[in-house]
Write a protein that holds these residues in place. Structure first.
Motif, PDB file in Angstrom:
ATOM      1  N   ILE A 327       0.830  -1.195   0.000  1.00 13.63           N
ATOM      2  CA  ILE A 327       0.000   0.000   0.000  1.00 13.63           C
ATOM      3  C   ILE A 327       0.870   1.253   0.000  1.00 13.63           C
ATOM      4  CG2 ILE A 327      -1.786   1.255   1.265  1.00 13.63           C
ATOM      5  CD1 ILE A 327      -2.611  -1.454   2.476  1.00 13.63           C
ATOM      6  N   ASP A 328       1.956   1.223   0.751  1.00 13.96           N
ATOM      7  CA  ASP A 328       2.857   2.362   0.896  1.00 13.96           C
ATOM      8  C   ASP A 328       4.273   1.918   0.537  1.00 13.96           C
ATOM      9  OD1 ASP A 328       1.085   4.470   2.051  1.00 13.96           O
ATOM     10  OD2 ASP A 328       0.789   2.935   3.584  1.00 13.96           O
ATOM     11  N   PRO A 329       5.206   2.868   0.393  1.00 13.76           N
ATOM     12  CA  PRO A 329       6.567   2.484   0.004  1.00 13.76           C
ATOM     13  C   PRO A 329       7.213   1.483   0.944  1.00 13.76           C
ATOM     14  CG  PRO A 329       6.268   4.856  -0.211  1.00 13.76           C
ATOM     15  CD  PRO A 329       5.035   4.330   0.461  1.00 13.76           C
ATOM     16  N   TRP A 330       6.839   1.495   2.219  1.00 14.87           N
ATOM     17  CA  TRP A 330       7.497   0.611   3.178  1.00 14.87           C
ATOM     18  C   TRP A 330       6.772  -0.712   3.344  1.00 14.87           C
ATOM     19  CZ3 TRP A 330       5.195   5.296   4.518  1.00 14.87           C
ATOM     20  CH2 TRP A 330       3.940   5.196   5.116  1.00 14.87           C
ATOM     21  N   ASN A 331       5.546  -0.855   2.806  1.00  9.48           N
ATOM     22  CA  ASN A 331       4.798  -2.096   2.952  1.00  9.48           C
ATOM     23  C   ASN A 331       5.391  -3.178   2.065  1.00  9.48           C
ATOM     24  OD1 ASN A 331       1.771  -0.254   3.261  1.00  9.48           O
ATOM     25  ND2 ASN A 331       2.757  -1.409   4.872  1.00  9.48           N
ATOM     26  N   VAL A 332       5.700  -4.302   2.640  1.00 10.17           N
ATOM     27  CA  VAL A 332       6.147  -5.475   1.895  1.00 10.17           C
ATOM     28  C   VAL A 332       5.197  -6.606   2.261  1.00 10.17           C
ATOM     29  CG1 VAL A 332       8.014  -7.124   1.529  1.00 10.17           C
ATOM     30  CG2 VAL A 332       8.541  -4.712   1.974  1.00 10.17           C
ATOM     31  N   PRO A 333       4.495  -7.200   1.297  1.00 15.21           N
ATOM     32  CA  PRO A 333       3.586  -8.297   1.648  1.00 15.21           C
ATOM     33  C   PRO A 333       4.277  -9.330   2.523  1.00 15.21           C
ATOM     34  CG  PRO A 333       3.273  -7.673  -0.636  1.00 15.21           C
ATOM     35  CD  PRO A 333       4.455  -6.879  -0.147  1.00 15.21           C
ATOM     36  N   GLY A 334       3.658  -9.608   3.669  1.00 17.35           N
ATOM     37  CA  GLY A 334       4.228 -10.546   4.629  1.00 17.35           C
ATOM     38  C   GLY A 334       4.944  -9.888   5.787  1.00 17.35           C
ATOM     39  N   ARG A 335       5.178  -8.569   5.735  1.00 19.40           N
ATOM     40  CA  ARG A 335       5.817  -7.890   6.870  1.00 19.40           C
ATOM     41  C   ARG A 335       4.903  -8.014   8.094  1.00 19.40           C
ATOM     42  NH1 ARG A 335       6.614  -1.489   8.153  1.00 19.40           N
ATOM     43  NH2 ARG A 335       4.345  -1.648   8.011  1.00 19.40           N
ATOM     44  N   TYR A 336       5.481  -8.426   9.215  1.00 18.46           N
ATOM     45  CA  TYR A 336       4.719  -8.709  10.440  1.00 18.46           C
ATOM     46  C   TYR A 336       5.261  -7.865  11.585  1.00 18.46           C
ATOM     47  CZ  TYR A 336       3.513 -11.316  14.731  1.00 18.46           C
ATOM     48  OH  TYR A 336       3.085 -11.665  15.988  1.00 18.46           O
ATOM     49  N   GLY A 337       4.371  -7.358  12.408  1.00 18.82           N
ATOM     50  CA  GLY A 337       4.792  -6.589  13.577  1.00 18.82           C
ATOM     51  C   GLY A 337       3.688  -5.684  14.043  1.00 18.82           C
ATOM     52  N   GLU A 375       8.635   7.619   8.172  1.00 20.45           N
ATOM     53  CA  GLU A 375       9.914   7.909   7.530  1.00 20.45           C
ATOM     54  C   GLU A 375      10.950   6.836   7.854  1.00 20.45           C
ATOM     55  OE1 GLU A 375      11.232  11.911   8.190  1.00 20.45           O
ATOM     56  OE2 GLU A 375       9.240  12.754   7.817  1.00 20.45           O
ATOM     57  N   PHE A 376      10.905   6.326   9.074  1.00 21.36           N
ATOM     58  CA  PHE A 376      11.810   5.252   9.470  1.00 21.36           C
ATOM     59  C   PHE A 376      11.560   4.005   8.621  1.00 21.36           C
ATOM     60  CE2 PHE A 376      12.276   1.470  12.309  1.00 21.36           C
ATOM     61  CZ  PHE A 376      13.663   1.489  12.450  1.00 21.36           C
ATOM     62  N   TRP A 377      10.297   3.645   8.432  1.00 25.04           N
ATOM     63  CA  TRP A 377       9.978   2.472   7.617  1.00 25.04           C
ATOM     64  C   TRP A 377      10.414   2.666   6.164  1.00 25.04           C
ATOM     65  CZ3 TRP A 377       4.400   2.654   9.886  1.00 25.04           C
ATOM     66  CH2 TRP A 377       4.419   2.125  11.179  1.00 25.04           C
ATOM     67  N   GLN A 378      10.200   3.868   5.651  1.00 27.04           N
ATOM     68  CA  GLN A 378      10.593   4.116   4.273  1.00 27.04           C
ATOM     69  C   GLN A 378      12.110   4.047   4.126  1.00 27.04           C
ATOM     70  OE1 GLN A 378       8.621   7.418   2.479  1.00 27.04           O
ATOM     71  NE2 GLN A 378       9.742   7.242   0.549  1.00 27.04           N
ATOM     72  N   TYR A 379      12.829   4.593   5.107  1.00 24.61           N
ATOM     73  CA  TYR A 379      14.292   4.507   5.097  1.00 24.61           C
ATOM     74  C   TYR A 379      14.727   3.035   5.046  1.00 24.61           C
ATOM     75  CZ  TYR A 379      19.077   4.432   6.815  1.00 24.61           C
ATOM     76  OH  TYR A 379      20.415   4.183   6.967  1.00 24.61           O
ATOM     77  N   ALA A 380      14.105   2.201   5.892  1.00 22.40           N
ATOM     78  CA  ALA A 380      14.480   0.797   5.943  1.00 22.40           C
ATOM     79  C   ALA A 380      14.185   0.092   4.620  1.00 22.40           C
ATOM     80  CB  ALA A 380      13.746   0.110   7.086  1.00 22.40           C
TER      81      ALA A 380
END
Length: 383
Positions: A327-337, A375-380
């Motif tokens: 959905i967003d630049p930092w979203n990766v299907p399967g990311r959990y948390g 911003e932290f997620w996008q950086y990562a």
């Protein structure tokens, strides 16, 4: 942003968070930085091993504890919880979510362990906080921001819970928070051990999570951050809890929804275990199948659509969200948390082996993650 330090530094000081610790791991390559201070006075520099109230980052930990009991054969996902939690053996449900709390019908079926893990047991927060039942979650159960000293002991808390009707039939809807507190009680009753002892023996000690628990001992208070919220009237920060405050001794109700304190490296150790990179004496603490169940979305599309206030289109596994699409630049299907209301966030992505942990001491203003997290997620995602 060129580096993690610069990204975090622009969000600390003044009326923002006094400090932050960020960790981004890609496989065995780990980037960690600490910026700012542990208190608004600036007297104690933030450090990599600073201890934070991690709030809802507790939820995945409790889910893992329950899955350990499943692997032990002590409990099963499709078991009705009433045999351990008799307070929930015959729950009532309000006729409609907006109905008065005394307009109830019997539950159509029993609440199961899986219902609690997926937050579909019928109790918890919906997107509409004005509903009559939701008021009881705040006033009677003290649900909301972590307040260890205000919560009743587990048996008394469960007795109070038993008098509050469910908002939805079991399995029908995703509702936030309360199920993790119930899972904490369930873990203690099934194991026959107080929750802090069970977690310390089965998770924290094997993984070397030496600074994780429900309280900070006196000898570690110098590393414990102060906790703040924004004070709009004063234009600054309001102290919510000092190092010698509510987390200075183990509470009578160890909250599985938000009671833990921890460090960036401790939560990283937990994440590595879920990624099958961490073990104790060469042993996996959880099987690959248990981790797969934890990190798989279990919600229907309709349940995700009804929960956008909290999930923003994400799914839900056991104790944490699961990205179902980019959905967003930092979203990766399967990311959990998940994120914590005290200003914390931690995720892992099994497909890439990435772990991100961000710890601040500034209370979130609502369910929407603040700019520093995004911003932290996008950086990562881009680094």
């Amino acid at each position: 942003m060129s580096n993690l330090h610069d990204l975090l530094a622009k969000h600390v000081g003044g009326g923002a968070a006094p400090g932050a610790v960020g960790l981004v791991a890609r496989g065995r390559r780990v980037e960690v930085t600490a910026v700012g201070s542990a208190d608004a006075d600036g007297t104690t520099p933030m450090a990599r091993d600073s201890i934070f109230r991690i709030a809802s980052l507790t939820k995945p930990v409790i889910a893992a504890a329950v899955m350990m009991l499943v692997e032990d054969g002590r409990i099963a996902l499709d078991d009705a919880v009433g045999q351990w939690l008799p307070e929930l053996a015959a729950p009532k449900v309000v006729r409609t979510p907006a109905s008065p709390v005394d307009d109830v019908v019997p539950a159509a079926r029993a609440i199961t362990v899986a219902d609690l893990l997926t937050f579909r047991a019928g109790c918890g927060f919906p997107s509409d906080f004005s509903l009559p039942v939701v008021g009881l979650l705040f006033s009677e159960l003290k649900q909301g921001p972590p307040q260890p000293r205000l919560i009743e002991a587990p048996d008394a808390w469960m007795a109070t819970l038993s008098r509050i009707p469910l908002l939805h039939q079991p399995g029908e809807a995703w509702l936030y928070n309360t199920c993790s507190d119930i899972l904490g009680v369930l873990t203690a009753r099934v194991s026959g051990r107080p929750l802090p002892e069970f977690l310390a023996e089965r998770l924290f000690a094997p993984l070397g999570m030496a600074d994780t628990g429900f309280a900070v001992p006196a000898e570690k208070l110098d590393r414990f951050t102060s906790y703040y919220r924004t004070d709009p009237e004063a234009g600054g920060l309001q102290l919510v809890d000092a190092p010698d405050g509510q987390w200075s001794s183990v509470p009578v109700f160890p909250s599985g929804a938000g009671g833990l304190v921890s460090t960036a490296d401790d939560w990283y150790s937990f994440a590595r275990m879920l990624l099958a990179e961490g073990s104790a004496d060469g042993r996996r603490l959880l099987s690959a199948e248990s981790v797969r169940q934890m990190t798989t979305d279990h919600l229907t599309q309709a349940q995700r659509d009804d929960s956008t206030l909290f999930l923003e289109g994400q799914g839900w596994g056991f104790g944490g969200s699961v990205d179902v699409e980019a959905i967003d630049p930092w979203n990766v299907p399967g990311r959990y948390g998940w994120v914590g209301g005290t200003g914390t966030a931690a995720h892992l992505t099994p497909s890439t082996g990435t772990v991100t942990v961000l710890l601040t001491q500034l209370e979130m203003a609502g369910p929407t993650p603040p700019a520093v997290m995004r911003e932290f997620w996008q950086y990562a995602a881009e680094a």
